[in-house]
Scaffold this motif. Structure first.
Motif: not given
Ligand SMILES: Cc1cc2nc3c(=O)[nH]c(=O)nc-3n(C[C@H](O)[C@H](O)[C@H](O)COP(=O)(O)OP(=O)(O)OC[C@H]3O[C@@H](n4cnc5c(N)ncnc54)[C@H](O)[C@@H]3O)c2cc1C
Ligand code: SF4
Ligand code: FES
Lengths: 284, 392
Positions: B328-347
């Motif tokens: 039940r913990t949380f995480d924030c994903y930086d789609h710039g480093t993960r998917d080459n879409v910079s400026g997009l995050l998911s929490i």
């Protein structure tokens, strides 16, 4: 916990049936929904026909219409269990919470959904709550201690506390003939105590036509004010100044519609009478 | 001033807007329904001590106890701070007791033991067969009035918040986010619905809870979200003063959260891919009542005021054998480093009550990505009262 804490809603018929043991067959109903733009522009009704199960609340049915038929249907909702106060509306002409009103228990083949009265229309079933909150202090409390516990209290707790029962839903504002401008009681004699008779909007008149500063603040703010008086007796003068002021208790004509409409057991009419009986606030 | 657009208007979004405003960003929130109409408004209302997670999910437990203490201070007017009890009803529960106590000690959750007599003196409604009880710092909170102060404070600080506004596209050009495509759902003054427009943004945060997968797909990226709905049941009457938990591994129908003059019983859990169509299976409703009445028998005879569903924004975990085992913990994903879409995050992930911590983690990443040196101030910055929302 005292018996008084057990909620028995006024409208036990439609508000709180038992859960169905098995999923029963749905019945097809017409849901007649008020639609409009801001300020009530282009007001009309749209009919939706759909199967409804015995356990479905009005809110469940609205959600289904929105998800399956019309994503532009605008209504407020959040908690789905009568705590947040966002889903009050007029259901077959009476103020109720959509989330605790079972559709089939209403017993009509056409169920009519309209927005609350007395508050400005934003669209469809959504009203603007700001005029109500304009008379409730931001900083007034929302938690109160339990008068006395009949049990022990756990370590570290001096007294049990409760969130206020008023969920600030606005149902009483809409039901009140004075605040909604639908009062058809004959004009009052000059009231005992010598206050001048308040200016009333003509029956059916747009409430917005009455001069703002002389309009009734409505039942909910006075109920909140009476709670705040209990919490902060030292602020009595300032609070009574509001409660007995030009928009305060003197407008109340004891229709008691507010207490009947309240889905949360608040009885605002009693709070209003409490304030009327108190001395202070630069009056009496 | 970088413009940050937040997708979703739940508690996570509200807390993030507040945090970002304090750190000097320009912020806009877009929510397709009423604010807090997703999981945020509908949850159980338990300000977790963390004890529920202490044995199998210590990271989530630590997050809970830390945020529990912070929120008591920041939003006391949204809470009944009446503490909670774990109750043991059988040998299996008793066997779990020591593990729970040790795990609470290890994660910094204070506990206190009670004998059955002491427990029933505190809560006369408990089942006769209670074998042991343990106090933890649980509390009840009003979901709407806990989240609203964050939104009110953010708005007073300059954030804009648009409800009934759906995000229908994420504009990505040259590997970078440029803005959002939006659709207004409410009717405008000319009788039109569904008006579409674009809003430019320097960064976009996907805070769409259980819908985060659908939102991420708008930018062609993936997040490991697993919507996990559950049923909750509100019964008439307050059966206890304190929150009651079953002293066993987190399971179904093991929490009673009393609030005002109701008691909220929950919850069940299943997994779905479609958080829009949430069923409320009658057998789940019955099961919640039955299981909770093992702890407090009065639950069984009570009138049901409401039964409803909400979808948890779980982080997917293919290894979990039971949905309850998903962290039940949380995480924030930086789609710039993960998917080459910079400026997009998911929490995603977390709890209703970890909204502030989720916001802090996300805003820290936004500061790092934008090169802004601004520490988090939400722990100590006072929030406006909930009602201030109606002033802004
Ligand atoms: C049964 C149950 C019990 C729970 N009990 C507790 C508890 O006791 N205590 C606790 O702390 N937590 C509890 N939780 C967890 C808690 O509810 C969630 O973790 C939390 O509310 C998630 O908040 P959020 O803001 O991330 O998501 P949400 O509140 O779901 O917000 C996401 C928002 O995004 C919006 N959205 C989706 N798509 C779009 C789009 N395209 N455009 C614009 N907006 C969009 C949605 O409408 C929604 O409002 C419970 C959850 C469940 C399901
Ligand atoms: S007094 Fe009752 S009807 Fe009026 S706002 Fe409060 S809860 Fe609603
Ligand atoms: S949805 Fe919260 S009161 Fe009905």
């Amino acid at each position: 916990m005292s018996d008084a804490e057990k909620t028995v809603p006024e409208s036990a018929d439609a508000a709180a049936p038992e859960s169905a043991p098995e999923r029963q067959a749905p019945r097809t109903l017409t849901v007649r929904v008020h639609r409009c733009g801001p300020g009530g522009a282009n007001a009309r009704f749209d009919d939706f026909r759909l199967p409804v199960r015995p356990e479905d609340s009005v809110l469940d049915v609205l959600d289904r219409i929105r998800v399956e038929t019309d994503p532009t249907l605008v209504y407020r909702h959040s908690c789905h269990h009568s705590s947040c106060g966002t889903c009050a509306m007029r259901i077959n002409g009476r103020e109720r919470l959509a989330c605790i009103t079972r559709m089939l228990a209403l017993g009509t083949d056409v169920v009519t959904l309209e927005p609350l009265r007395a508050l400005p229309l934003l669209g469809d079933l959504m009203v603007d709550m700001r005029p109500m909150f304009a008379h409730i202090g931001d900083d007034w409390g929302y938690v109160r201690p339990v008068e006395k516990a009949s049990t022990g209290v756990p370590h570290g707790v001096a007294r049990y506390t409760r969130l206020e029962n008023c969920i600030e839903c606005g149902a009483c504002m809409s039901a009140c003939p004075v605040s909604s401008g639908t009062d058809d009681m004959p004009p009052p004699e000059a009231r005992r105590g010598g206050h001048e008779a308040p200016a009333q909007a003509a029956p059916g008149a747009d409430v917005a036509d009455a001069p703002q500063e002389r309009m009734f603040m409505g039942p909910a703010p006075l109920a909140a004010l009476n709670r705040e008086l209990a919490r902060h007796p030292e602020q009595r003068e300032a609070l009574l100044h509001i409660g007995k002021g030009p928009q305060g208790e003197k407008h109340c004509r004891r229709h008691l519609a507010c207490s009947r409409a309240c889905p949360s057991g608040v009885y605002p009419a009693k709070d209003i009478m409490d304030i009327r009986m108190m001395h202070g606030g630069g009056k009496d | 001033m970088e413009r940050i657009a937040i997708i979703g208007g739940g508690g996570t979004a509200a807390a993030l807007a507040h945090d970002l405003i304090l750190r000097g960003f320009s912020v806009a929130i877009y929510e397709r329904g009423e604010f807090f109409s997703g999981a945020t408004g509908r949850h159980h209302g338990l300000l977790h001590s963390g004890a529920r997670y202490a044995v199998h999910d210590p990271e989530a437990a630590r997050e809970c106890i830390e945020e529990n203490m912070i929120l008591r201070r920041l939003v006391p007017q949204a809470m009944e701070q009446n503490e909670g009890l774990f109750v043991a009803l059988d040998d299996e529960d008793m066997a779990y007791r020591q593990r729970l106590k040790d795990a609470c000690a290890a994660t910094g959750i204070p506990t206190r033991d009670y004998t059955p007599e002491q427990a029933r003196h505190l809560e006369p409604g408990l089942a006769d067969g209670v074998l042991a009880a343990m106090q933890v710092p649980d509390a009840t909170f009003d979901a709407w009035r806990l989240a609203l102060p964050f939104l009110a404070t953010a708005r007073a600080g300059g954030a804009t918040a648009h409800n009934f506004t759906e995000v229908i596209g994420i504009d990505v050009q040259g590997g970078a986010v440029r803005g959002l495509r939006l659709r207004s759902l409410a009717e405008d003054a000319h009788g039109a619905r569904g008006r579409e427009w674009s809003a430019p943004a320097d960064m976009v945060v996907n805070a769409a809870g259980a819908w985060a997968g659908k939102v991420a797909a708008l930018a062609g990226v993936h997040v490991p979200i697993q919507p996990g709905p559950g049923v909750l049941v509100a019964i008439e009457g307050r059966v206890t003063n304190m929150v009651i938990n079953r002293m066993r591994k987190a399971s179904e129908g093991d929490i009673i959260v009393p609030q005002r003059r109701l008691s909220v019983l929950g919850t069940s859990m299943w997994l779905t891919d479609d958080p829009d169509h949430l069923d409320i299976p009658p057998e789940h409703v019955q099961r919640m009542v039955r299981l909770c009445s093992e702890m407090v028998p009065a639950c069984a005879g009570a009138v049901i005021r409401s039964a409803w569903s909400a979808a948890r924004p779980l982080i997917g975990n293919a290894d979990a054998t039971r949905p309850q085992e998903i962290s039940r913990t949380f995480d924030c994903y930086d789609h710039g480093t993960r998917d080459n879409v910079s400026g997009l995050l998911s929490i995603i992930g977390g709890k209703g009550m970890t909204l502030r911590a989720m916001a802090e983690k996300t805003a820290d990443i936004i500061c790092r990505l934008t090169g802004r040196d601004a520490p988090c101030r939400t722990r100590e910055t006072p929030l406006l009262p909930a009602r201030a929302f109606y002033r802004s």
